[in-house]
Enzyme design. Structure first.
Site, mmCIF file in Angstrom:
data_model
loop_
_atom_site.group_PDB
_atom_site.id
_atom_site.type_symbol
_atom_site.label_atom_id
_atom_site.label_comp_id
_atom_site.label_asym_id
_atom_site.label_seq_id
_atom_site.Cartn_x
_atom_site.Cartn_y
_atom_site.Cartn_z
ATOM 1 C CG ASN A 246 -1.995 -1.072 1.136
ATOM 2 O OD1 ASN A 246 -1.994 -2.000 1.933
ATOM 3 N ND2 ASN A 246 -2.884 -0.972 0.166
ATOM 4 C CG HIS B 293 -5.732 -1.674 3.557
ATOM 5 N ND1 HIS B 293 -6.872 -1.793 4.330
ATOM 6 C CD2 HIS B 293 -5.390 -0.352 3.580
ATOM 7 C CE1 HIS B 293 -7.200 -0.599 4.801
ATOM 8 N NE2 HIS B 293 -6.317 0.290 4.356
ATOM 9 C CG ASP C 117 -3.266 1.577 8.569
ATOM 10 O OD1 ASP C 117 -2.609 2.421 9.184
ATOM 11 O OD2 ASP C 117 -3.755 1.785 7.443
ATOM 12 C CB SER D 220 -8.729 6.024 5.290
ATOM 13 O OG SER D 220 -9.990 5.635 5.807
#
Length: 365
Positions: free
Chosen positions: A210, A242, A264, A291
């Site tokens: 990422n 992700h 995350d 995000s």
């Protein structure tokens, strides 16, 4: 003296049944075959999870509410979910927010429970690989700025994500010399640039695949540099949003003990530059940019086992022993062994969390 009687745990990489684990002053004091007459336990005792990149929990995004009260809520929420050690992460932001967050963590650490310090993800990133980061705050670091930042942090800054291809060597070396774990991330480095950065001492890589140069058959990019290196580690987000589970599968086969889990994770937030909105199993920014995740560390471990064909012991180590080693805490955290902190999780046969022990004390929900 608390005793976990007749339990099962991994010892010397082998699942060992019917053990008694004795705890004294929050430390594991002995592990030996059980003499209990209780029925054999089907539960598994594993070390508490260590998450080196998480932005918030318990409904609190730390950068939006950088207070002692919100940090305490984050700590308690994560403890109940089995995360007994974490670095609170701060994304690229204003100088005012950075200072407030650093000041809060500094004040909190002397009495902290499971918060181990700060991970600064930015602002010294490559504007070509920002992901959800805010572009107007991104910049190249100066050595004087890094010196001032670490002086102000006074030991609270444990890890920093930077794009090494846009930083001067003296900046990177200063961070390494002052015991900051440096992670290559949000970077457009070539294979050669990334390899050179790892050779200079950068220890790890932020959320593999990422916000970085990708693998291409003529331009091998950062992931190939990690795979080909003999020491470089990498974190990975195992949510199938992700990174595909299939990519996690082959990455673990290549990296083995050099790959570790992070969540995350973020929370819903409608203020400030990071306004996270949950859509299904992921969080997005107002413009739809992916995000943070909605993961817990336990869910990450389960995903590794159930969807990525990773052995249970390896998956557990990815959430415990490997991140502890990276931050230099492997003498006290991340394993079940005599002399380690008694940060222990009780998992049932389906790997559901039933109990959390932190420094020898049972955490009640």
């Amino acid at each position: 003296m608390p005793i976990l009687e007749n339990v099962n745990s991994y010892q010397n990489n082998v699942l060992t049944e019917n053990l008694d684990i004795e705890i004294e002053n929050g430390i594991i004091s002995s592990i030996k075959p059980s003499v209990s007459s209780k029925q054999d336990s089907k539960n598994l005792i594993v070390p508490g999870f260590i998450d080196l990149q998480i932005y918030g929990a318990g409904g609190k995004l730390f950068s939006a509410e950088p207070s002692l009260a919100s940090l305490a809520i984050i700590e308690d929420d994560l403890l109940q979910k089995g995360t007994t050690g974490f670095l609170i992460c701060l994304a690229t932001n204003t100088e005012q927010v950075f200072n407030e967050c650093i000041k809060t963590v500094k004040a909190h650490l002397p009495s902290a429970k499971n918060c181990l310090g700060l991970h600064l993800e930015g602002p010294f990133l490559n504007p070509k690989r920002l992901g959800a980061h805010v572009p107007e705050f991104v910049r190249k670091a100066t050595l004087d700025e890094i010196k001032a930042l670490l002086d102000f942090g006074d030991g609270a800054i444990k890890m920093m994500t930077i794009a090494p291809e846009i930083q001067d060597d003296d900046v990177i070396q200063y961070l390494l010399d002052h015991n900051v774990v440096v992670s290559l991330g949000h970077s457009n480095a070539t294979f050669d640039e990334a390899t050179a950065a790892y050779n200079k001492g950068i220890q790890t890589t932020t959320h593999l695949f990422n916000a970085m140069s990708p693998i291409h058959h003529r331009e091998p990019g950062i992931p190939t540099a990690v795979f080909n290196h003999d020491k470089a580690m990498a974190s990975i987000i195992v949510d199938n949003q992700h990174v595909s589970f299939e990519v996690v599968r082959f990455s673990q086969k290549l990296l083995k003990e050099r790959l570790f889990l992070i969540t995350d994770a973020v929370t819903e937030c409608a203020t400030g530059p990071y306004q996270h909105r949950k859509v299904g199993d992921k969080y997005v920014m107002p413009d739809g940019t992916l995000s943070g995740s909605s993961l817990t560390m336990l869910k990450s471990v389960k995903n590794c086992i159930e969807h990525c064909d990773i052995d249970a012991l390896d998956a557990i180590k990815m959430a415990t022993e490997y991140p502890a080693k990276l931050i230099g805490a492997d003498k006290s955290l991340g394993q079940i062994a005599v002399g380690m902190e008694a940060n222990l999780l009780v998992l049932d046969e389906k790997l559901n969390l039933t109990d959390v022990m932190f420094k020898g004390n049972t955490i009640s929900n």
